[in-house]
Design a protein around this motif. Structure first.
Motif, PDB file in Angstrom:
ATOM      1  N   ILE A  48       0.823  -1.211   0.000  1.00  0.00           N
ATOM      2  CA  ILE A  48       0.000   0.000   0.000  1.00  0.00           C
ATOM      3  C   ILE A  48       0.858   1.263   0.000  1.00  0.00           C
ATOM      4  O   ILE A  48       1.614   1.513   0.949  1.00  0.00           O
ATOM      5  CB  ILE A  48      -0.942   0.015   1.217  1.00  0.00           C
ATOM      6  N   PRO A  49       0.760   2.086  -1.030  1.00  0.00           N
ATOM      7  CA  PRO A  49       1.530   3.333  -1.073  1.00  0.00           C
ATOM      8  C   PRO A  49       1.122   4.293   0.045  1.00  0.00           C
ATOM      9  O   PRO A  49      -0.023   4.288   0.513  1.00  0.00           O
ATOM     10  CB  PRO A  49       1.159   3.924  -2.450  1.00  0.00           C
ATOM     11  N   ALA A  50       2.061   5.097   0.468  1.00  0.00           N
ATOM     12  CA  ALA A  50       1.795   6.091   1.508  1.00  0.00           C
ATOM     13  C   ALA A  50       0.676   7.027   1.073  1.00  0.00           C
ATOM     14  O   ALA A  50       0.594   7.426  -0.089  1.00  0.00           O
ATOM     15  CB  ALA A  50       3.063   6.887   1.805  1.00  0.00           C
ATOM     16  N   GLY A  51      -0.203   7.332   2.009  1.00  0.00           N
ATOM     17  CA  GLY A  51      -1.283   8.284   1.738  1.00  0.00           C
ATOM     18  C   GLY A  51      -2.544   7.684   1.169  1.00  0.00           C
ATOM     19  O   GLY A  51      -3.563   8.386   1.054  1.00  0.00           O
ATOM     20  N   ASP A  52      -2.517   6.410   0.804  1.00  0.00           N
ATOM     21  CA  ASP A  52      -3.724   5.782   0.254  1.00  0.00           C
ATOM     22  C   ASP A  52      -4.800   5.641   1.332  1.00  0.00           C
ATOM     23  O   ASP A  52      -4.510   5.592   2.532  1.00  0.00           O
ATOM     24  CB  ASP A  52      -3.397   4.405  -0.311  1.00  0.00           C
ATOM     25  N   SER A  53      -6.048   5.539   0.882  1.00  0.00           N
ATOM     26  CA  SER A  53      -7.172   5.361   1.802  1.00  0.00           C
ATOM     27  C   SER A  53      -7.535   3.889   1.902  1.00  0.00           C
ATOM     28  O   SER A  53      -7.435   3.133   0.925  1.00  0.00           O
ATOM     29  CB  SER A  53      -8.379   6.176   1.331  1.00  0.00           C
TER      30      SER A  53
END
Length: 212
Positions: free
Chosen positions: A44-49
């Motif tokens: 999961i990339p940083a900042g994803d919801s």
């Protein structure tokens, strides 16, 4: 876990993962919940919801706690209390980057077998979030779809009914009676046999007994 069981799980998981690929779904195998936590965090990339459906496995594995501490934007349906908040929450959840759930059963041929009452969980599996991660303990593997629905009716529903206090026959008598009760949990019965969108559904098999 004994070494024989560990080897057997790995071998079976390889077959299931191959069959998931044929159905345009990604498959992964982790021997432990700790490995699953690290795998998920790496995806999961940083900042994803991130949002999730009703799932015991999400909490049991430690994945939920790890994501809550990781700086991602967590969209928790439990925080919405008014009808207006719930409607806005639903819009946010359908457009989330990641949706986490478990499956009621997973066939050896790679089919997801699920039931739902309110259908919140299945709605987001079928359409909405860009990525769906299905966390599945090896205890949920079944031979085929019929065995999957049998497992749901004899294991999953009675246990979940007791947990949620549904007052349905599967709670009161401990067995399914094909009810039409007010809080029936078997309103929708869905088999996911193929994903049209490559890479959207990611099934993480875990070599433990998890969830119901």
């Amino acid at each position: 876990m004994e070494e024989t069981e560990r080897v057997s799980y790995r071998t079976t998981a390889k077959t299931v993962i191959k069959n998931l690929k044929r159905r345009n779904m990604e498959g992964y195998y982790c021997e432990t919940s700790e490995e699953a936590v690290e795998l998920v965090r790496s995806m999961i990339p940083a900042g994803d919801s991130i949002t999730w459906g009703g799932t015991v496995t999400f909490g049991e594995t430690g994945v939920k706690a790890a994501l809550e501490q990781g700086g991602w934007r967590m969209i928790d349906r439990a925080t919405a209390t008014t009808p207006e908040e719930k409607r806005e929450m639903w819009r946010d959840r359908t457009s989330a980057d990641w949706f986490f759930m478990s499956a009621n059963a997973l066939t050896l041929d790679g089919e997801l077998v699920n039931i739902d009452g309110n259908s919140d969980r299945l709605s987001l599996l079928l359409h909405g979030p860009e990525h769906v991660v299905v966390l599945v303990g090896m205890n949920k593997l079944v031979a085929d779809v019929d065995a999957g629905f049998k497992r749901i009716r004899t294991v999953t529903c009675p246990l979940n009914a007791a947990r949620l206090h549904t007052n349905t026959p599967c709670e009161v008598a401990g067995v399914c009676s094909e009810c039409h009760s007010e809080r029936c949990m078997c309103c929708q019965m869905v088999v996911t046999r193929h994903s049209r969108h490559e890479g959207r559904i990611k099934v993480v098999l875990i070599g433990e007994s998890l969830g119901y």
